[in-house]
Design a protein around this motif. Structure first.
Motif, PDB file in Angstrom:
ATOM      1  N   VAL A 103      32.560  30.619  10.595  1.00 33.16           N
ATOM      2  CA  VAL A 103      32.702  29.614  11.652  1.00 33.16           C
ATOM      3  C   VAL A 103      33.538  28.441  11.177  1.00 33.16           C
ATOM      4  O   VAL A 103      34.392  27.913  11.899  1.00 33.16           O
ATOM      5  N   THR A 104      33.316  28.010   9.931  1.00 31.90           N
ATOM      6  CA  THR A 104      34.050  26.865   9.386  1.00 31.90           C
ATOM      7  C   THR A 104      34.034  26.936   7.868  1.00 31.90           C
ATOM      8  O   THR A 104      33.298  27.743   7.274  1.00 31.90           O
ATOM      9  N   ARG A 105      34.841  26.104   7.258  1.00 28.12           N
ATOM     10  CA  ARG A 105      34.843  25.955   5.805  1.00 28.12           C
ATOM     11  C   ARG A 105      34.064  24.691   5.441  1.00 28.12           C
ATOM     12  O   ARG A 105      34.261  23.636   6.041  1.00 28.12           O
ATOM     13  N   LEU A 106      33.185  24.819   4.473  1.00 27.09           N
ATOM     14  CA  LEU A 106      32.301  23.717   4.137  1.00 27.09           C
ATOM     15  C   LEU A 106      33.058  22.571   3.476  1.00 27.09           C
ATOM     16  O   LEU A 106      33.988  22.784   2.674  1.00 27.09           O
ATOM     17  N   LYS A 107      32.651  21.364   3.811  1.00 26.37           N
ATOM     18  CA  LYS A 107      33.242  20.152   3.244  1.00 26.37           C
ATOM     19  C   LYS A 107      32.244  19.509   2.270  1.00 26.37           C
ATOM     20  O   LYS A 107      31.037  19.679   2.408  1.00 26.37           O
ATOM     21  N   PRO A 108      32.758  18.744   1.297  1.00 25.71           N
ATOM     22  CA  PRO A 108      31.848  18.097   0.338  1.00 25.71           C
ATOM     23  C   PRO A 108      30.917  17.106   1.029  1.00 25.71           C
ATOM     24  O   PRO A 108      31.272  16.497   2.041  1.00 25.71           O
ATOM     25  N   ARG A 109      29.737  16.953   0.461  1.00 21.18           N
ATOM     26  CA  ARG A 109      28.757  15.997   0.941  1.00 21.18           C
ATOM     27  C   ARG A 109      28.516  16.140   2.447  1.00 21.18           C
ATOM     28  O   ARG A 109      28.473  15.162   3.189  1.00 21.18           O
ATOM     29  N   SER A 110      28.355  17.358   2.913  1.00 22.72           N
ATOM     30  CA  SER A 110      28.145  17.631   4.341  1.00 22.72           C
ATOM     31  C   SER A 110      26.888  18.468   4.551  1.00 22.72           C
ATOM     32  O   SER A 110      26.557  19.328   3.722  1.00 22.72           O
ATOM     33  N   MET A 111      26.230  18.183   5.639  1.00 18.83           N
ATOM     34  CA  MET A 111      25.104  19.007   6.068  1.00 18.83           C
ATOM     35  C   MET A 111      25.454  19.600   7.426  1.00 18.83           C
ATOM     36  O   MET A 111      26.013  18.925   8.296  1.00 18.83           O
ATOM     37  N   TYR A 112      25.107  20.850   7.601  1.00 11.44           N
ATOM     38  CA  TYR A 112      25.421  21.566   8.841  1.00 11.44           C
ATOM     39  C   TYR A 112      24.119  21.939   9.537  1.00 11.44           C
ATOM     40  O   TYR A 112      23.214  22.507   8.919  1.00 11.44           O
ATOM     41  N   ILE A 159      26.711  24.493  16.190  1.00  7.80           N
ATOM     42  CA  ILE A 159      26.767  24.141  14.769  1.00  7.80           C
ATOM     43  C   ILE A 159      27.511  22.813  14.671  1.00  7.80           C
ATOM     44  O   ILE A 159      28.653  22.703  15.131  1.00  7.80           O
ATOM     45  N   GLN A 160      26.874  21.828  14.076  1.00 10.77           N
ATOM     46  CA  GLN A 160      27.494  20.513  13.921  1.00 10.77           C
ATOM     47  C   GLN A 160      27.417  20.080  12.469  1.00 10.77           C
ATOM     48  O   GLN A 160      26.438  20.356  11.769  1.00 10.77           O
ATOM     49  N   ALA A 161      28.470  19.389  12.028  1.00 11.19           N
ATOM     50  CA  ALA A 161      28.546  18.890  10.654  1.00 11.19           C
ATOM     51  C   ALA A 161      28.184  17.411  10.630  1.00 11.19           C
ATOM     52  O   ALA A 161      28.595  16.636  11.504  1.00 11.19           O
ATOM     53  N   LYS A 162      27.403  17.036   9.607  1.00  6.77           N
ATOM     54  CA  LYS A 162      27.024  15.639   9.425  1.00  6.77           C
ATOM     55  C   LYS A 162      27.324  15.262   7.986  1.00  6.77           C
ATOM     56  O   LYS A 162      26.868  15.928   7.053  1.00  6.77           O
ATOM     57  N   GLN A 163      28.074  14.193   7.817  1.00  4.91           N
ATOM     58  CA  GLN A 163      28.462  13.758   6.486  1.00  4.91           C
ATOM     59  C   GLN A 163      27.735  12.460   6.154  1.00  4.91           C
ATOM     60  O   GLN A 163      27.395  11.656   7.032  1.00  4.91           O
ATOM     61  N   GLY A 164      27.492  12.241   4.846  1.00  2.00           N
ATOM     62  CA  GLY A 164      26.837  11.019   4.412  1.00  2.00           C
ATOM     63  C   GLY A 164      26.718  10.967   2.905  1.00  2.00           C
ATOM     64  O   GLY A 164      26.637  11.999   2.231  1.00  2.00           O
ATOM     65  N   SER A 165      26.675   9.751   2.365  1.00  2.00           N
ATOM     66  CA  SER A 165      26.587   9.566   0.922  1.00  2.00           C
ATOM     67  C   SER A 165      25.216   9.935   0.374  1.00  2.00           C
ATOM     68  O   SER A 165      25.042  10.102  -0.818  1.00  2.00           O
ATOM     69  N   PHE A 166      24.204  10.100   1.293  1.00  2.00           N
ATOM     70  CA  PHE A 166      22.867  10.461   0.847  1.00  2.00           C
ATOM     71  C   PHE A 166      22.770  11.921   0.441  1.00  2.00           C
ATOM     72  O   PHE A 166      21.771  12.336  -0.147  1.00  2.00           O
TER      73      PHE A 166
END
Length: 237
Positions: free
Chosen positions: A137-146, A226-233
């Motif tokens: 579906v997508t390629r994973l990005k750093p510091r991301s939650m799906y 499917i949604q991606a959420k990014q954050g420093s946590f």
């Protein structure tokens, strides 16, 4: 010497009232004749719509037909997905292209949808974890939650359905997060699972499976997301 004709041969004298009635009848007949003449002369000049509106519709109603599309065919362009949804056609409105069957499952696009016009029905699996998969579906990005969600409904009560978010690299399964529930046939049930990216650049796939498909029941699936959420946590690589 003037002769007077016999009484029975003499012309009948009309009274004033008889004369007036006679003239009234003649006037009415003349009016009727004028109206009929106008209809005959000017009737063909009237618009067709007004003439047709006065005529009763004696034709039988047109026959209706119901069209059923085979599974996998497209009936309409895919609608624009909700903001942030990584899936192009989350409710199968354009068909089942890109949907893979797992474990011998037969999938069919049906009109018994939660929203929109279509849903997918899964049935007849030959393995314990039969179902469907949306691969890469997508390629994973750093510091991301799906976060993935799916709406499901079973044909019988007490059916187990699971949703998997699968991280793969070079075609091999590297990490899997799973959420499951026991669903019934009375209403749609929302399932949700989250996955934190382990290896940036890896592929993410969505699977919806049920161990009960091989037992003869079926499962309806609709409104995927499917949604991606990014954050420093989130922990990075």
């Amino acid at each position: 010497m003037q002769r007077t004709p016999p009484r029975h041969l003499a012309p009948t004298e009309r009274t004033r009232s008889q004369t007036r009635d006679h003239l009234l009848v003649e006037s009415l007949l003349a009016v009727v004749a004028i109206v009929l003449t106008g209809i005959i002369v000017f009737g063909p000049l009237l618009p067709e719509a007004s003439v047709a509106a006065r005529l009763p519709n004696l034709l039988p109603p047109a026959p209706t037909t119901t069209r059923t599309e085979p599974s996998g065919t497209a009936s309409r362009p895919a609608p624009v997905p909700a903001k942030g949804n990584l899936l192009v056609d989350p409710s199968f409105e354009a068909g089942t292209a890109g949907v893979q069957a797992l474990g011998g499952t037969s999938l069919e696009r049906v009109g018994d949808a939660r929203q929109g016009s279509w849903a997918v029905r899964l049935a007849g699996g030959s393995e314990r974890l039969a179902g469907i998969a949306l691969v890469d579906v997508t390629r994973l990005k750093p510091r991301s939650m799906y976060v993935a969600t799916a709406w499901v409904r079973a044909s019988q009560p007490a059916a187990t359905v699971q949703v998997h978010l699968v991280e793969t690299r070079s075609g091999e399964r590297f990490a899997v997060d799973t959420a499951g529930a026991v669903v019934g046939d009375d209403e749609w049930r929302r399932l949700e699972v989250a996955h934190i990216a382990k290896r940036p650049g890896a592929a993410l796939s969505l699977e919806i499976v049920s161990p009960d498909l091989e037992n003869g029941l079926s499962v309806l699936v609709d409104d995927l997301s499917i949604q991606a959420k990014q954050g420093s946590f989130l922990a990075g690589p």
